[in-house]
Design an enzyme around this catalytic site. Sequence first.
Site, PDB file in Angstrom:
ATOM      1  N   SER A  20       0.985  -1.051   0.028  1.00 57.28           N
ATOM      2  CA  SER A  20       0.239   0.117   0.481  1.00 57.28           C
ATOM      3  C   SER A  20       1.264   1.493  -0.131  1.00 57.28           C
ATOM      4  CB  SER A  20      -0.805   0.269   1.741  1.00 57.28           C
ATOM      5  OG  SER A  20      -0.308   0.301   2.200  1.00 57.28           O
ATOM      6  N   ASN A  21       2.078   1.231   0.345  1.00 53.00           N
ATOM      7  CA  ASN A  21       2.657   2.200   0.183  1.00 53.00           C
ATOM      8  C   ASN A  21       3.247   2.424  -1.175  1.00 53.00           C
ATOM      9  OD1 ASN A  21       3.376   4.200   2.901  1.00 53.00           O
ATOM     10  ND2 ASN A  21       3.634   1.446   3.656  1.00 53.00           N
ATOM     11  N   ARG A  98      13.468  -7.403   4.889  1.00 54.87           N
ATOM     12  CA  ARG A  98      14.905  -8.108   5.317  1.00 54.87           C
ATOM     13  C   ARG A  98      15.860  -6.298   5.325  1.00 54.87           C
ATOM     14  NH1 ARG A  98      17.968 -12.607   1.422  1.00 54.87           N
ATOM     15  NH2 ARG A  98      17.900 -14.156   3.426  1.00 54.87           N
ATOM     16  N   ASN A 114      12.820   4.001   4.072  1.00 50.91           N
ATOM     17  CA  ASN A 114      12.919   3.227   4.520  1.00 50.91           C
ATOM     18  C   ASN A 114      11.141   4.093   5.650  1.00 50.91           C
ATOM     19  OD1 ASN A 114      11.647   0.406   5.664  1.00 50.91           O
ATOM     20  ND2 ASN A 114      12.562   1.280   7.070  1.00 50.91           N
ATOM     21  N   HIS A 116       8.533   3.124   8.573  1.00 52.14           N
ATOM     22  CA  HIS A 116       8.689   2.302   9.583  1.00 52.14           C
ATOM     23  C   HIS A 116       6.839   2.680  10.442  1.00 52.14           C
ATOM     24  CE1 HIS A 116       9.695  -0.933  12.343  1.00 52.14           C
ATOM     25  NE2 HIS A 116       9.345   0.274  13.650  1.00 52.14           N
ATOM     26  N   GLU A 149      23.180   1.219   8.537  1.00 48.42           N
ATOM     27  CA  GLU A 149      23.603  -0.001   8.667  1.00 48.42           C
ATOM     28  C   GLU A 149      22.705  -0.954  10.706  1.00 48.42           C
ATOM     29  OE1 GLU A 149      25.807   1.868   8.091  1.00 48.42           O
ATOM     30  OE2 GLU A 149      27.676   0.366   6.282  1.00 48.42           O
TER      31      GLU A 149
HETATM   32  C1  GAR Z   1       3.844  -0.619   6.759  1.00 48.39           C
HETATM   33  O1  GAR Z   1       2.788  -0.229   8.305  1.00 48.39           O
HETATM   34  C2  GAR Z   1       5.013  -0.268   6.537  1.00 48.39           C
HETATM   35  O2  GAR Z   1       5.176   0.689   7.734  1.00 48.39           O
HETATM   36  C3  GAR Z   1       6.192  -1.952   7.914  1.00 48.39           C
HETATM   37  O3  GAR Z   1       5.141  -2.358   7.188  1.00 48.39           O
HETATM   38  C4  GAR Z   1       4.129  -2.357   6.587  1.00 48.39           C
HETATM   39  C5  GAR Z   1       3.959  -2.602   4.801  1.00 48.39           C
HETATM   40  O4  GAR Z   1       2.320  -2.232   4.083  1.00 48.39           O
HETATM   41  N1  GAR Z   1       7.550  -2.208   7.514  1.00 48.39           N
HETATM   42  C6  GAR Z   1       8.360  -2.679   8.595  1.00 48.39           C
HETATM   43  O5  GAR Z   1       7.838  -3.082   9.558  1.00 48.39           O
HETATM   44  C7  GAR Z   1       9.545  -2.063   8.723  1.00 48.39           C
HETATM   45  N2  GAR Z   1      10.290  -2.138   9.080  1.00 48.39           N
HETATM   46  P1  GAR Z   1       2.087  -1.808   2.633  1.00 48.39           P
HETATM   47  O6  GAR Z   1       3.295  -2.924   2.509  1.00 48.39           O
HETATM   48  O7  GAR Z   1       0.989  -2.020   2.395  1.00 48.39           O
HETATM   49  O8  GAR Z   1       3.032  -0.725   2.528  1.00 48.39           O
END
Ligand code: GAR
Length: 208
Positions: A20-21, A98, A114, A116, A149
């Site tokens: 979705s992002n 990953r 990224n 989060h 890192e």
């Molecule tokens: C989102 O909430 C993103 O912030 C999180 O995974 C979801 C992906 O949703 N990411 C993490 O937790 C990374 N550490 P999406 O596939 O619908 O964008």
Amino acid sequence: MSSGLESRARIGILISGRGSNMVALADAVSTGRIPNAQIAVVISDQVNAAGLAKAKTRGIETVVVERRGRSREDHDREIVAALKARRVDLVCLAGYMRVLSDEFLDAFRGRILNIHPSLLPSFPGLDAQKQALEHGVKWTGCTVHFVDETLDGGPIIAQRVVPVRDDDTVETLSERILVEEHQLYPEAVGIVLDQLRDSIIEDCSLQS
Ligand code: GAR
């Protein structure tokens, strides 16, 4: 931007699932909310990632690079090659689950973002929304940061705050944070692309 001359920045998005992002970024590019940019490719490490179909529907090239029990370095080498082959300027991790190898980080140093689902540095790693609920915080949110890192510890670009309600579950909280993520990621990408363009212009004027 790859050569410092092209005007449209080329964005590569890495996903592992729903995407979705990725859709929020792609839509922001196509509506001009992220100006002078294009999504060059969407890469998934999961063949069944639902986001792949969403990218295809939008006419975006997709590539699957499965882990297949390979080392992180081997897997990342193939992804970096795919990104380089498409002259990607900026890499956006969008639910890409990953950790990246040093080689990947070196190949796109300062050009990997990224998103989060917490107000970093609180609650890095997996299940950020669950961590927030278990900790009893009253406010949480989402963060876009540069990837380095450290685990979710790179320099912060932008954040949005979300209140935690007494009756929130992981699902309801995640849903409300996600709404903000979809606004925040395009905003942060816009900020970073502006900075990259400025640094390219500075480099060019230094060389002339
Ligand atoms: C989102 O909430 C993103 O912030 C999180 O995974 C979801 C992906 O949703 N990411 C993490 O937790 C990374 N550490 P999406 O596939 O619908 O964008």
